[in-house]
Scaffold this active site. Structure first.
Site, PDB file in Angstrom:
ATOM      1  N   LYS A  65       6.246  -5.844  22.974  1.00  0.00           N
ATOM      2  CA  LYS A  65       6.361  -5.470  21.566  1.00  0.00           C
ATOM      3  C   LYS A  65       5.111  -4.711  21.105  1.00  0.00           C
ATOM      4  O   LYS A  65       5.218  -3.647  20.483  1.00  0.00           O
ATOM      5  CB  LYS A  65       6.566  -6.731  20.724  1.00  0.00           C
ATOM      6  CG  LYS A  65       6.905  -6.448  19.268  1.00  0.00           C
ATOM      7  CD  LYS A  65       6.868  -7.710  18.413  1.00  0.00           C
ATOM      8  CE  LYS A  65       7.948  -8.711  18.754  1.00  0.00           C
ATOM      9  NZ  LYS A  65       9.262  -8.357  18.173  1.00  0.00           N
ATOM     10  N   ARG A  99       3.857 -12.333  15.344  1.00  0.00           N
ATOM     11  CA  ARG A  99       4.919 -12.453  16.363  1.00  0.00           C
ATOM     12  C   ARG A  99       4.297 -12.606  17.751  1.00  0.00           C
ATOM     13  O   ARG A  99       3.269 -11.999  18.041  1.00  0.00           O
ATOM     14  CB  ARG A  99       5.796 -11.205  16.373  1.00  0.00           C
ATOM     15  CG  ARG A  99       6.670 -11.004  15.163  1.00  0.00           C
ATOM     16  CD  ARG A  99       7.540  -9.760  15.373  1.00  0.00           C
ATOM     17  NE  ARG A  99       8.547  -9.614  14.340  1.00  0.00           N
ATOM     18  CZ  ARG A  99       8.394  -8.915  13.213  1.00  0.00           C
ATOM     19  NH1 ARG A  99       7.246  -8.302  12.967  1.00  0.00           N
ATOM     20  NH2 ARG A  99       9.389  -8.821  12.341  1.00  0.00           N
ATOM     21  N   GLY A 142      12.424 -18.855  23.863  1.00  0.00           N
ATOM     22  CA  GLY A 142      11.843 -20.151  24.192  1.00  0.00           C
ATOM     23  C   GLY A 142      10.422 -20.226  23.675  1.00  0.00           C
ATOM     24  O   GLY A 142       9.863 -21.311  23.533  1.00  0.00           O
ATOM     25  N   MET A 176       7.472 -19.146  20.627  1.00  0.00           N
ATOM     26  CA  MET A 176       7.463 -18.928  19.195  1.00  0.00           C
ATOM     27  C   MET A 176       7.850 -17.497  18.900  1.00  0.00           C
ATOM     28  O   MET A 176       7.374 -16.582  19.545  1.00  0.00           O
ATOM     29  CB  MET A 176       6.081 -19.191  18.598  1.00  0.00           C
ATOM     30  CG  MET A 176       6.164 -19.278  17.096  1.00  0.00           C
ATOM     31  SD  MET A 176       4.592 -18.984  16.285  1.00  0.00           S
ATOM     32  CE  MET A 176       4.683 -17.203  16.053  1.00  0.00           C
ATOM     33  N   ARG A 228      12.913  -0.808  21.841  1.00  0.00           N
ATOM     34  CA  ARG A 228      12.862  -1.264  23.243  1.00  0.00           C
ATOM     35  C   ARG A 228      14.119  -0.766  23.940  1.00  0.00           C
ATOM     36  O   ARG A 228      15.097  -0.412  23.275  1.00  0.00           O
ATOM     37  CB  ARG A 228      12.774  -2.789  23.331  1.00  0.00           C
ATOM     38  CG  ARG A 228      13.904  -3.501  22.644  1.00  0.00           C
ATOM     39  CD  ARG A 228      13.711  -5.008  22.650  1.00  0.00           C
ATOM     40  NE  ARG A 228      14.722  -5.638  21.799  1.00  0.00           N
ATOM     41  CZ  ARG A 228      14.702  -6.907  21.448  1.00  0.00           C
ATOM     42  NH1 ARG A 228      13.727  -7.704  21.851  1.00  0.00           N
ATOM     43  NH2 ARG A 228      15.650  -7.414  20.685  1.00  0.00           N
ATOM     44  N   HIS A 238      34.226 -23.583  50.700  1.00  0.00           N
ATOM     45  CA  HIS A 238      35.095 -22.747  51.525  1.00  0.00           C
ATOM     46  C   HIS A 238      35.928 -21.816  50.658  1.00  0.00           C
ATOM     47  O   HIS A 238      35.999 -20.601  50.890  1.00  0.00           O
ATOM     48  CB  HIS A 238      36.013 -23.643  52.369  1.00  0.00           C
ATOM     49  CG  HIS A 238      36.963 -22.871  53.241  1.00  0.00           C
ATOM     50  ND1 HIS A 238      38.256 -22.593  52.846  1.00  0.00           N
ATOM     51  CD2 HIS A 238      36.801 -22.308  54.450  1.00  0.00           C
ATOM     52  CE1 HIS A 238      38.848 -21.895  53.797  1.00  0.00           C
ATOM     53  NE2 HIS A 238      37.984 -21.709  54.788  1.00  0.00           N
ATOM     54  N   SER A 296      23.077  -8.213  64.905  1.00  0.00           N
ATOM     55  CA  SER A 296      23.566  -8.348  63.541  1.00  0.00           C
ATOM     56  C   SER A 296      23.078  -9.704  63.045  1.00  0.00           C
ATOM     57  O   SER A 296      23.345 -10.731  63.663  1.00  0.00           O
ATOM     58  CB  SER A 296      25.093  -8.273  63.519  1.00  0.00           C
ATOM     59  OG  SER A 296      25.551  -8.436  62.192  1.00  0.00           O
ATOM     60  N   CYS A 338      25.336  -9.267  58.537  1.00  0.00           N
ATOM     61  CA  CYS A 338      26.734  -9.492  58.170  1.00  0.00           C
ATOM     62  C   CYS A 338      26.922 -10.821  57.457  1.00  0.00           C
ATOM     63  O   CYS A 338      28.024 -11.298  57.310  1.00  0.00           O
ATOM     64  CB  CYS A 338      27.632  -9.402  59.399  1.00  0.00           C
ATOM     65  SG  CYS A 338      27.282 -10.668  60.623  1.00  0.00           S
ATOM     66  N   TYR A 383      22.082  -1.105  58.785  1.00  0.00           N
ATOM     67  CA  TYR A 383      23.213  -1.253  57.866  1.00  0.00           C
ATOM     68  C   TYR A 383      23.294  -2.671  57.334  1.00  0.00           C
ATOM     69  O   TYR A 383      22.721  -3.596  57.911  1.00  0.00           O
ATOM     70  CB  TYR A 383      24.534  -0.858  58.546  1.00  0.00           C
ATOM     71  CG  TYR A 383      24.989  -1.804  59.621  1.00  0.00           C
ATOM     72  CD1 TYR A 383      25.746  -2.949  59.316  1.00  0.00           C
ATOM     73  CD2 TYR A 383      24.676  -1.579  60.956  1.00  0.00           C
ATOM     74  CE1 TYR A 383      26.151  -3.828  60.305  1.00  0.00           C
ATOM     75  CE2 TYR A 383      25.072  -2.444  61.957  1.00  0.00           C
ATOM     76  CZ  TYR A 383      25.804  -3.571  61.623  1.00  0.00           C
ATOM     77  OH  TYR A 383      26.199  -4.447  62.595  1.00  0.00           O
TER      78      TYR A 383
END
Lengths: 890, 890
Positions: A29, A99, A108, A110, A355, A471, A780, A847, A867
């Protein structure tokens, strides 16, 4: 004493000591206020106490740096000079807001104290200046209430009760009915209540008020909510927060005053139009509080919404023109969509905040593509602007936002997307109905590998048990089926042919809608919105593909999945799990025959029955994938997964297939394992029963020859041996695969290029990668199993405590979702290094489920993999994540 | 063509081209023959074809190096010169023996061909020279038989049948009855049979015979038995074998000839006395064959055995004196007990072989200690001379060798030692009977953690299922109880109160003997020999303790085990598994109450009941261990291990304890895990239920204060947190332990030094050891679990295929017995390095089963651990192994 240091940075009046680049020091800010002031925008002047004050504060047992007080005094003096007002001056009082402002936005902590500087004397000055006594005392009581709450830590309801009883006594219904006299009384009552509660009066000295508020901001950095938030968002404690002290401006000084919020583009659709709301005669908190309904900013919006009243454009055309110029300047300056706050005090516009605006996935996509087309950002920047995870929302059908939801129950959002269908409890029935063209939803307590065909047939899956990595959840995500798992209230009553949630009964065959993105199960058929994979989406993907280095493949075994993968841009199959092909009703009998056989001959006879099916599987895949590589993993799970487990199931299977129930049960018990994850599975099966992989190898090479003959172009098979822990396993099995290849090629008079590689999914395999790469032609990484073994975490069981672990900060995240870069990641890195040292250009891929997780993809880019492979529906996510990772690496 | 190289090395006649140091090139036998010749001992001259010939032979597709033939001819010529005889010469024929000789002794390879060089002509020369036609033809027929068998690969029985039928025809009962004419006939028949079988005559050319024998030796290097033997004994294929060709000497040239074998000390007891046997008028094979009974060498032996006849000392005093001089020279030269072969040809002594003699564990111990005392070797060398594994035989009671065994059945030798007791099938009954002072043997299908009290009460354990690493085996080894596991033929019939093996029935209460070293179960009470832990054993251990660097601790939780550990020289407890203390009948109810409790309050109430027991556990241990450190591992196994699993068991427990059966079953199901090894266990329990470890910590510190008060000397507790995967787990738990310590110490007005450390048993913990060591004050490697996770091998399940894996050479050994140095070992090394880098002097130990395995202990020495911990009965083994490892490191 520390050496002289700047702890306070002023801004406003067309100049600033800081700028937008100083977020670490000034907080988000503060840095943006400084930047706006520097750009010449009308920012109420003020000053920022740096985050270093916070750090110093905690380092020195909650004491401020010695120089701070003097620097604050100087900043206050400068502020007084800029505003022509004086702090605590009765005639012309300076009022300020205080602020918090950390480097990253942090709910969370002030938030804000407004109107600081008011007391019994200055309030009169404000009344005189504003010519509005009611406004002045309303401001005063707001200040007392806010300050008491956030600085003195008194509860809101105390004040609400006083106000409420005052309204009751006077028979008022709304706050607007209170007169100046009423507010004077309320203020007096507030102050009495505070004094009674604290045993000392409400502070009247503005300086004392200011230091109280500053102290509250710094202290809030260490309150429980802030600590919790930081832990969950990986924000280091060492960052600290800044404090912004800023001259007040009032949007509630009558009908020529106003306050509002705006987005430079539509944050929901991304459309390029100025979008926002405002309230005449209000302070910022009123817009948020929802007591009065804000009006749209533009005439066009107001008309589109069919609202009465006046837009800002109509009510204050001069201010609107000024605001328009400012927002355009800000968007161009920040090169991103901005979220603004402004206040009009007696026709004078002030910019309070800017912002980068939060936005939906759809808006992010459109804004990024539009801005690149407008030349505001580059194509590469556009690629970096869209959160890959958010794409998930765009790739699946969703429920129309206008649809009225009739909620049956809620579970975990286990696999995104939404679908409509008739309730079915039995996987076989699901398969039959699907074949008959009916849309069904499979509702189960939990699923197992035997249910795969039913899961595939269903449009969506609901389970009453299991977590995000059960699963059902894992398989559904893999298949791109929406899934709600762990809907704990849902009870299936098979006898009644229905499920119950509380008192509500939903019968077999009734239509429900599953929203896998929200975890909701709805009654009836919801209106659906289909995803668009063209337009902006396609454009961004094209740019992403240009930027990325890693290839993206898909995990797929069915023709349907393979086709989806290709549609989503997969460049090959990275994992075809052949065991999934074995559960089909036609085949499972032969699989069981193989498992029950006591001799190699018996096993070979059973495998011969499987062979034509398996060959056809590969023919289908090769035809769809064309010249793209197809990585085929040979049988991996322990054999008992293919057998029924209970006595009853064994008898049922025995009856159906004609095998001996006792033998079946005995074999199932013999194969039972205490820890199947670490058991007789993967290539271990083939070390003991080599004939299994022999059949699979033959099926691969025969299928490849078939397709090559039919199409004239050869497929690219890559055979993958799972669960390797020693080079000699691979030596033995690769030897047999090569021999079968040679035999098939000789018979068919044709040679197909292929590779034989291994999964790296055990810590030992990673450590011995150098040796293994002497035989393996590719690696892999099976990061699911590698995570299980490296961390000693069973994916099936850890759901019970992983939540607690992440909550208590023991682990930063679920390591089955995002790769544990420190532990598992080190093994991946080691294996890459040692593997490539042993075999130049060794092909490396992944994978596991991590292949579709953006932060894991970023890790794999850094590790230098060739990959990633993920479920078909995550392919676009992986493409975008890979692009971003490549760009981040530079 | 390769460059000129020496492929053949001659020896004999007081000179040699090689010596004892050249075992790699000349093989063990060749090198020792060369050495003996060099020492001036009467070795029949000969030459050795090197192991390099063998290597070259296989490298070049079974072709010899080009230069070999010429070098063999030259060596033959030299041999002819030394002996004055000629190969193939009819008048004065040179006869040779051909023997294989690898670097390590290798049964399974071709052994020996004697009398090579004989044919129809030279046999006559031999007859003339020896003046003994019968001898000559007997030698000829022996040669044909041996050569046919080992070179031509014809079976023995063919020749035995011919000889048998010849004896029958002539009504002879023994070979000695055959005359020269008989042998001539037999030889003719042998040759006809060979020609019939092979289609070509028996080779008569001595040169052809020689090359045939050489080829047979080299080929036997690759026969199945040799390959199998090498695999099982880790002998590299690349070593190859040598071939020894040596002039024949004849122990069977009448009554002035003899042959014998000798040991320079008694190989069975280690006593310092010349020990051996000989036969007059015999060849070497006759001593071994057992057709005639050999006589003792010395008069003293003969008299001690009460035998008639003459010892060599009496029969040939001159030869005996000469032999005595030779054996003393050889023992002094080799500085070890020697195993000799000799032949006397017509009063002339020849030395045919010397090598380090095999011996029993007892003998090894005595010889090593005696030789060190005699000054022949150093104390350090004595320590290196005894195989630590062999000590196991000396530490347990054994069955008297004279006892006649009535074998009931055989299983796996799962835990060494022997014990006698009454058959019991139920663990509770075992405990009751044991309390009543009765010796019992627990016979079960398999055991589980609930049986621990019964196993402890029993003198030995027999199971019909499970392998060397089954629960029964592991626990029994830990407790030092003899155990036979996996006695597959044994069927328990609970109804009948008996077990059956085939037709045999053994009833409850009947006495049996269990031999855990051989895996035998015997009927009745065997005579036992108790181990001696004093004398030579104590001396060697003392020398070992001087040589070793690593400390040796024991894994123990009961006072009995702790006392045994101290008796065996343990320097502390390296692992006290607190969960074993929870299974006691008095406590399990409270444990279950804790598991069933739904609130922290409920859990704390149940833990309060456990607390006094737990405190007493530690008081007992601390009192026994005195100033030695005691490492206490807090609760580790998953909670479901403490619950009954089946519906019936739940009902039984519910009835007995008054809890709700349904609740019990529901909780058991809720806690059920697919992979308990990777589940909710170890410190994970305490992250979710911190009150468990709180109770244990309080018990440790209260007990420590109690003992310190009572004894005036403080115990040394080391608290070990199991299954850590992240530093933050340890931060959280160590914080609580420290807080409880501070509280107890404040209350008691006393401070006890203690450490809090962690087990390293997950690959991630090993990788992140640097971070973890910031909090952990010691590491103890849990190599059992580390092996399971690193290799993906469940110890409970892998028994089914690990055998096949080792057999097929995929793994060199069972990694649960000897540590996998490449994979698991690298992680251990990494963790040591990173841990010590983060915390100087970090204490490092190991408490897995590997702590008692000599080859693993050697690894741990190289890794630089501070101590190993193993089961009490393995402590001496670990002490010796640690000493050897330290000496090997130098």
């Amino acid at each position: 004493m520390s050496t002289s240091k700047q702890w306070v940075y002023g801004f406003g009046g067309g100049e600033s000591a800081g700028d937008a680049s100083m977020k670490a020091l000034l907080g988000g800010k503060g840095a943006n206020l400084a930047e706006m002031a520097k750009l010449g925008l009308p920012v109420p002047p003020g000053f920022t106490l740096t985050t270093e004050v916070c750090t110093e504060f905690y380092k020195n047992n909650r004491a401020y740096p010695g120089e701070l007080s003097g620097q604050v005094d100087a900043a206050l003096a400068a502020l007084e000079a800029k505003t022509g007002k004086k702090f605590g001056d009765v005639a012309n009082p300076l009022l300020v807001s205080v602020r918090s402002g950390a480097r990253a936005s942090m709910p969370g902590m002030m938030d804000t104290v407004l109107n600081l500087g008011l007391n019994d004397q200055t309030v009169e000055g404000l009344a005189q200046l504003s010519g509005d006594k009611r406004f002045a005392y309303d401001s005063y009581r707001r200040f007392i209430q806010m300050y008491s709450n956030v600085v003195l830590e008194l509860e809101h309801h105390m004040f609400e009760e006083i106000l409420g009883s005052h309204k009751d006594t006077n028979d008022y219904r709304t706050d607007t009915e209170l007169t100046a006299e009423d507010w004077i009384q309320v203020v007096a009552e507030y102050k009495r209540a505070v004094e009674k509660k604290l045993g000392k009066p409400f502070p009247s000295d503005p300086k004392e008020q200011l230091w109280g508020a500053i102290g509250a901001v710094f202290s809030s950095w260490m309150n429980d909510r802030a600590i919790f938030y930081r832990k969950h968002n990986n924000i280091p404690e060492s960052w600290g927060t800044a404090v912004n002290v800023q001259a007040m401006v009032f949007g509630n000084m009558g009908e020529t005053s106003a306050t509002g919020v705006a987005f430079t583009r539509d944050p929901s659709t991304g459309e390029k139009r100025f979008y926002g709301e405002y309230l005449i005669n209000a302070q910022g908190e009123d817009v948020v509080a929802g007591i009065r309904t804000p009006k749209p900013l533009t005439k066009a919006s107001r008309e589109a919404m069919g609202e009465g009243g006046l837009s800002l454009e109509e009510a204050m055309p001069v201010v609107f023109a000024e605001l328009t110029a400012h927002y355009q300047k800000l968007e161009a300056h920040y090169r991103d969509m901005q979220d603004l706050e402004f206040t009009v005090e007696r026709d004078r516009l002030y910019m309070l905040q800017t912002r980068n605006g939060k936005r939906t996935a759809k808006a992010a996509l459109k804004i990024a593509v539009d801005m690149a087309r407008e030349g505001l950002i580059t194509e590469k920047e556009a690629v970096q602007r869209v959160d890959p995870s958010a794409l998930d929302q765009l790739l699946h059908p969703t429920i129309s936002p206008k649809y009225h939801r009739d909620l049956i129950c809620r579970g975990l959002p286990a696999s995104p997307g939404a679908a409509v269908g008739a309730v079915v409890f039995d996987p076989d029935e699901a398969a039959n109905l699907a074949t008959a063209g009916k849309a069904v939803i499979l509702v189960r307590e939990e699923t197992s590998p035997e249910d795969i065909h039913g899961m595939h047939a269903a449009k969506a899956i609901v389970t009453s048990r299991g977590g995000m990595t059960s699963h059902a959840a894992v398989v559904a995500r893999g298949m791109g089926r929406p899934c709600v798992s762990g809907a704990g209230e849902l009870r299936i009553d098979m006898k009644a042919g229905a499920f119950k949630v509380g008192g509500r009964v939903v019968k077999l065959g009734e239509t429900i809608t599953v929203d896998g993105s929200s975890g909701e199960v709805l009654f009836g058929a919801a209106d659906m919105v289909q995803p668009e994979l063209t337009g902006d989406f396609a454009t961004l993907m094209e740019w992403a593909d240009k930027a990325r280095r890693m290839k993206v493949r898909a995990n797929a075994e069915t023709p349907e999945d393979a086709a989806t993968a290709v549609k989503f841009g997969a460049e090959g199959i990275g994992l075809c799990r052949t065991e999934h092909m074995f559960f089909d009703a036609e085949r499972i009998a032969a699989v069981r025959e193989m498992i029950l056989a006591e001799t190699e001959k018996g096993r070979v006879a059973a495998l011969d029955k499987l062979f034509p099916h398996q060959r056809q599987d590969f023919v289908d895949l090769f035809e769809i994938m064309g010249p793209r590589p197809v990585t085929i993993r040979f049988l991996d799970p322990p054999l008992h997964e293919f057998l029924p487990h209970t006595e009853e199931d064994c008898e049922a299977v025995a009856k159906a297939t004609g095998v001996d129930a006792k033998a079946l049960l005995a074999r199932a018990r013999e194969l039972h394992e205490v820890n199947p994850m670490l058991g007789f599975r993967g290539c271990r099966l083939a070390i003991v029963y080599p004939e299994i992989y022999d059949m699979q190898a033959r099926a691969v090479f025969e299928a490849a020859c078939d397709v090559a003959e039919a199409k004239g172009a050869a497929p690219v098979p890559e055979i993958m041996i799972p669960f390797v822990l020693a080079k000699r396993e691979l030596d033995f099995l690769k030897g047999r695969v090569d021999a079968i290849a040679a035999e098939v090629f000789a018979k068919r008079g044709r040679k197909i290029e292929y590779l034989v590689g291994t999964m790296i999914e055990l810590p030992r395999a990673a450590l011995l990668a150098g040796e293994i790469a002497q035989t393996a032609e590719f690696f892999s990484f099976g990061t699911n199993d590698l995570t299980q073994t490296t961390m000693g975490l069973s994916r099936d069981d850890s759901g019970k405590f992983l939540g607690t672990f992440v909550e208590r900060g023991v682990l930063p995240q679920d390591p089955f979702v995002s790769i544990d870069a420190q532990g598992v990641g080190e093994l991946v890195g080691l294996a890459c290094e040692r593997g490539r040292a042993a075999r130049q250009g060794l092909k490396l891929g992944v994978c596991g489920e991590h292949g579709g997780d953006p932060s894991s993809v970023a890790f794999f880019e850094r590790a230098g993999l060739d990959y990633v492979s993920c479920s078909p529906y995550r392919v676009p996510i992986a493409r975008l994540a890979a692009a971003q990772a490549a760009l981040a690496k530079g």
